[in-house]
Design a protein around this motif. Structure first.
Motif, PDB file in Angstrom:
ATOM      1  N   ALA A  11     -38.615 -25.635  18.358  1.00 37.26           N
ATOM      2  CA  ALA A  11     -39.863 -26.403  18.356  1.00 37.26           C
ATOM      3  C   ALA A  11     -40.097 -27.227  17.094  1.00 37.26           C
ATOM      4  N   LYS A  12     -40.043 -26.594  15.952  1.00 41.77           N
ATOM      5  CA  LYS A  12     -40.548 -27.255  14.746  1.00 41.77           C
ATOM      6  C   LYS A  12     -39.437 -27.981  13.997  1.00 41.77           C
ATOM      7  N   GLN A  13     -38.337 -27.288  13.708  1.00 44.17           N
ATOM      8  CA  GLN A  13     -37.290 -27.928  12.909  1.00 44.17           C
ATOM      9  C   GLN A  13     -36.626 -29.089  13.637  1.00 44.17           C
ATOM     10  N   TRP A  14     -36.537 -28.970  14.955  1.00 42.04           N
ATOM     11  CA  TRP A  14     -35.877 -30.041  15.718  1.00 42.04           C
ATOM     12  C   TRP A  14     -36.908 -30.976  16.357  1.00 42.04           C
ATOM     13  N   LEU A  15     -38.180 -30.712  16.091  1.00 44.63           N
ATOM     14  CA  LEU A  15     -39.280 -31.607  16.497  1.00 44.63           C
ATOM     15  C   LEU A  15     -39.348 -31.805  18.013  1.00 44.63           C
ATOM     16  N   VAL A  16     -39.164 -30.710  18.759  1.00 44.33           N
ATOM     17  CA  VAL A  16     -39.276 -30.785  20.219  1.00 44.33           C
ATOM     18  C   VAL A  16     -40.054 -29.572  20.754  1.00 44.33           C
ATOM     19  N   PRO A  17     -41.315 -29.384  20.321  1.00 39.35           N
ATOM     20  CA  PRO A  17     -42.033 -28.182  20.745  1.00 39.35           C
ATOM     21  C   PRO A  17     -42.212 -28.083  22.258  1.00 39.35           C
ATOM     22  N   GLY A  18     -42.202 -29.245  22.929  1.00 35.72           N
ATOM     23  CA  GLY A  18     -42.409 -29.210  24.378  1.00 35.72           C
ATOM     24  C   GLY A  18     -41.199 -28.713  25.156  1.00 35.72           C
ATOM     25  N   TRP A  19     -40.053 -28.607  24.525  1.00 33.47           N
ATOM     26  CA  TRP A  19     -38.857 -28.208  25.255  1.00 33.47           C
ATOM     27  C   TRP A  19     -38.791 -26.693  25.490  1.00 33.47           C
ATOM     28  N   ARG A  20     -39.565 -25.952  24.781  1.00 26.99           N
ATOM     29  CA  ARG A  20     -39.773 -24.527  25.017  1.00 26.99           C
ATOM     30  C   ARG A  20     -38.479 -23.709  25.001  1.00 26.99           C
TER      31      ARG A  20
ATOM     32  N   PHE B 245     -42.875 -38.372  13.406  1.00 25.86           N
ATOM     33  CA  PHE B 245     -41.791 -37.380  13.369  1.00 25.86           C
ATOM     34  C   PHE B 245     -41.112 -37.383  14.735  1.00 25.86           C
ATOM     35  N   LYS B 246     -39.876 -37.880  14.753  1.00 23.48           N
ATOM     36  CA  LYS B 246     -39.128 -37.936  16.018  1.00 23.48           C
ATOM     37  C   LYS B 246     -37.890 -37.073  15.880  1.00 23.48           C
ATOM     38  N   THR B 247     -37.478 -36.472  16.991  1.00 22.20           N
ATOM     39  CA  THR B 247     -36.236 -35.714  16.926  1.00 22.20           C
ATOM     40  C   THR B 247     -35.069 -36.664  16.686  1.00 22.20           C
ATOM     41  N   HIS B 248     -33.903 -36.101  16.313  1.00 21.88           N
ATOM     42  CA  HIS B 248     -32.742 -36.952  16.011  1.00 21.88           C
ATOM     43  C   HIS B 248     -32.105 -37.455  17.315  1.00 21.88           C
ATOM     44  N   PRO B 249     -31.579 -38.703  17.321  1.00 23.19           N
ATOM     45  CA  PRO B 249     -30.948 -39.217  18.550  1.00 23.19           C
ATOM     46  C   PRO B 249     -29.838 -38.305  19.077  1.00 23.19           C
ATOM     47  N   GLU B 250     -29.156 -37.573  18.185  1.00 22.42           N
ATOM     48  CA  GLU B 250     -28.090 -36.670  18.659  1.00 22.42           C
ATOM     49  C   GLU B 250     -28.657 -35.537  19.519  1.00 22.42           C
ATOM     50  N   VAL B 251     -29.905 -35.199  19.303  1.00 16.71           N
ATOM     51  CA  VAL B 251     -30.541 -34.158  20.127  1.00 16.71           C
ATOM     52  C   VAL B 251     -30.691 -34.703  21.550  1.00 16.71           C
ATOM     53  N   ASN B 252     -31.163 -35.936  21.645  1.00 13.25           N
ATOM     54  CA  ASN B 252     -31.287 -36.572  22.962  1.00 13.25           C
ATOM     55  C   ASN B 252     -29.919 -36.733  23.627  1.00 13.25           C
TER      56      ASN B 252
ATOM     57  N   ASP C  91     -24.062 -28.781  21.038  1.00  9.23           N
ATOM     58  CA  ASP C  91     -23.975 -30.142  20.472  1.00  9.23           C
ATOM     59  C   ASP C  91     -25.122 -30.410  19.504  1.00  9.23           C
ATOM     60  N   ILE C  92     -26.297 -29.885  19.814  1.00  4.42           N
ATOM     61  CA  ILE C  92     -27.446 -30.112  18.911  1.00  4.42           C
ATOM     62  C   ILE C  92     -27.112 -29.561  17.523  1.00  4.42           C
ATOM     63  N   PHE C  93     -26.675 -28.316  17.480  1.00  2.00           N
ATOM     64  CA  PHE C  93     -26.399 -27.718  16.163  1.00  2.00           C
ATOM     65  C   PHE C  93     -25.250 -28.430  15.460  1.00  2.00           C
ATOM     66  N   GLN C  94     -24.250 -28.860  16.258  1.00  4.80           N
ATOM     67  CA  GLN C  94     -23.067 -29.441  15.633  1.00  4.80           C
ATOM     68  C   GLN C  94     -23.271 -30.895  15.208  1.00  4.80           C
ATOM     69  N   ASN C  95     -24.022 -31.651  15.980  1.00  8.06           N
ATOM     70  CA  ASN C  95     -24.029 -33.110  15.759  1.00  8.06           C
ATOM     71  C   ASN C  95     -25.208 -33.637  14.949  1.00  8.06           C
ATOM     72  N   VAL C  96     -26.262 -32.842  14.815  1.00  4.96           N
ATOM     73  CA  VAL C  96     -27.403 -33.343  14.030  1.00  4.96           C
ATOM     74  C   VAL C  96     -27.043 -33.236  12.551  1.00  4.96           C
ATOM     75  N   PRO C  97     -27.104 -34.365  11.809  1.00  2.00           N
ATOM     76  CA  PRO C  97     -26.699 -34.308  10.398  1.00  2.00           C
ATOM     77  C   PRO C  97     -27.732 -33.598   9.525  1.00  2.00           C
ATOM     78  N   ALA C  98     -27.248 -33.052   8.426  1.00  2.00           N
ATOM     79  CA  ALA C  98     -28.137 -32.320   7.501  1.00  2.00           C
ATOM     80  C   ALA C  98     -29.267 -33.224   7.007  1.00  2.00           C
ATOM     81  N   SER C  99     -28.986 -34.539   6.938  1.00  2.00           N
ATOM     82  CA  SER C  99     -30.000 -35.460   6.415  1.00  2.00           C
ATOM     83  C   SER C  99     -31.273 -35.462   7.282  1.00  2.00           C
ATOM     84  N   PHE C 100     -31.128 -35.142   8.575  1.00  2.00           N
ATOM     85  CA  PHE C 100     -32.303 -35.128   9.455  1.00  2.00           C
ATOM     86  C   PHE C 100     -33.303 -34.051   9.002  1.00  2.00           C
ATOM     87  N   TYR C 101     -32.778 -32.852   8.739  1.00  2.00           N
ATOM     88  CA  TYR C 101     -33.667 -31.766   8.306  1.00  2.00           C
ATOM     89  C   TYR C 101     -34.273 -32.097   6.932  1.00  2.00           C
TER      90      TYR C 101
END
Ligand code: PLP
Length: 451
Positions: free
Chosen positions: A287-296, A77-84, A336-346
């Motif tokens: 943390a969970k939906q965007w798969l980045v729990p360490g980002w706090r 489970f990796k976060t979406h590249p748009e998040v990065n 940008d995270i909310f706007q650019n991550v496509p629905a398909s990721f979730y």
């Protein structure tokens, strides 16, 4: 003699005490994480078993952990590249390195408000407070609403932080039962009977950790009816909001379909969308939906259509001034995270979790002595152990201990959630690991099960 600026000052009094161990505060002493406590006990038992003469030698299997609620540990489970990309853009701009407002950057709060607003529970940036993870949101919300001498209602089984935060601050916890035979719905009568005039708030967690349950709209309305009748504010922990899936399908395949036993796919209803009267602080985060729990990064959403939280709003803002808000780099990336991550990721994340849930459900429900409670969301499954049918195994902690020793599979005993004789598994590991773990659990159970 007069003392000049250069005369060294001598201590005139002999020291009244000598150094000894420095005492620790009551809050620190009372901060007990039950998961850590149970796991320490479990690891000690593992060691004792190994050290005992004729004790069990640790299996040489490759270890598989089904115990850590972090979806990133196995790499599937990796976060979406748009998040990065969103974070990289802020990093390269040098524009997000300073302190922000303690309650969060305006652009970030606007983005969360846009993402979470609904016609039934509208939000503006002024209703959003950004926090250090969902844990930070829970701490601020609980500290703002409850104080020593009061009580709060929390679920059993439930996420351990609620109890930890309350007990350390002298707040009594009253645990309302969740009913496994009813898909972990709240026992509404018991819930209602726990409320008294010292009850400050009820914590409702949906979808649930550890149960993986998702409440129906009707059930949420029943909960709200009690809160309305008893004038009880709510903290709605919706960190797993929208992580909803069904598990059963007609074909019984692990690869397709997503419906619950009634054939109707479960749906997540944010609690605040079902009431215009009960004041609610909804807590969530990346943390969970965007798969980045360490980002706090977390948030509090203030839902208060009758303006009952006017003092609470100020209290929340005051409490944020201690830490001056969460990491500004990630805050600045939120629009940008909310706007650019496509629905398909979730959708991909929940589809994968659904497949894993179906696989684990199929394999574990065939094992005599275990009882799977079918999950519908989050990333967990609770499994009951008919402990009296397992020879020589006293309880869930011993079950989990021997499972580590003999099969190198780690699960969390139900005692971590105040719910003995169950264990919780995480559905995140890759399918092959999950499958292998389930086979090892089956072998283990076959050895001890006797009816
Ligand atoms: C129900 C629940 N609430 C809150 C949290 C805390 O989330 P965070 O990692 O954002 O602090 C967790 C984490 O596992 C959780 O399961």
């Amino acid at each position: 003699m007069t003392i000049s600026a250069t005369t060294p000052v001598q201590a005139t009094q002999p020291p009244t005490k000598t150094w000894s161990t420095v005492p620790v505060s009551t809050v620190a002493r009372s901060t007990v994480n039950p998961i850590r406590q149970v796991i320490e006990r479990l690891h000690k038992l593992v060691k004792d078993h190994q050290n005992a003469s004729g004790g069990v030698a640790l299996s040489t299997n490759e270890p598989i952990s089904l115990s850590i609620g972090d979806p990133t540990v196995f790499g599937n489970f990796k976060t979406h590249p748009e998040v990065n990309n969103a974070v990289r853009k802020q990093l390269d701009s040098f524009g997000a390195n300073g302190y922000g407002p303690s309650y969060g950057l305006l652009a970030a709060r606007e983005a969360v408000a846009r993402h979470c607003t609904t016609p039934a529970a509208p939000l503006t940036a002024g209703d959003v407070i950004l926090t250090s993870a969902c844990s930070g949101a829970l701490e601020i919300a609980l500290m703002c609403l409850a104080e020593a001498g009061q009580n709060i209602l929390i679920p059993r089984p439930g996420f351990s932080l609620y109890k930890m935060l309350a007990v350390a601050r002298g707040v009594e916890v009253r645990e309302y039962p969740l009913l496994p035979e009813r898909n972990w719905e709240i026992d509404i009568e018991a819930f209602s009977s726990l409320v008294d005039d010292r009850t400050a708030v009820a914590v409702i967690n949906n979808p649930s950790n550890p149960c993986g349950s998702v409440f129906t709209k009707t059930h949420l309305q029943d909960i709200l009816a009690v809160c309305e009748a008893r004038q009880l504010p709510v903290i709605a922990d919706e960190i797993y909001g929208d992580m909803v899936f069904g598990t059963s399908d007609a074909a019984g395949s692990d690869d397709e379909g997503s419906h619950d036993v009634s054939g109707i796919p479960p749906k997540f209803h944010p609690l605040a969308t079902l009431t215009a009267t009960v004041p609610i602080l909804t807590v969530g985060g990346l943390a969970k939906q965007w798969l980045v729990p360490g980002w706090r990064i977390g948030w509090i959403l203030i839902h208060d259509q009758r303006n009952l939280f006017s003092n609470v709003r100020q209290g929340l803002l005051d409490l944020t001034t201690t830490l001056l808000g969460p990491n500004t780099l990630i805050q600045a990336a939120l629009p940008d995270i909310f706007q650019n991550v496509p629905a398909s990721f979730y959708a991909d994340t929940t589809a994968q979790l659904a497949q894993h849930a179906r696989l684990a459900q199929r394999l574990l429900s065939q094992i005599p002595g275990l009882q799977v409670i079918v999950p519908q969301g989050a990333m967990y499954m609770m499994v009951g152990i008919h402990i009296q049918d397992f020879t020589g195994i006293r309880d869930d902690v011993e079950f989990a201990t021997r499972l580590i020793l003999e099969q190198r599979v780690e699960v969390l005993p139900g005692q971590c959630f105040d719910y003995p004789n169950y264990f919780r598994i995480v559905l995140a590991p890759p399918k092959d690991k999950l499958e292998e773990a389930c086979h090892r659990i089956a072998q283990f159970c076959a050895k001890y099960y006797q009816v």
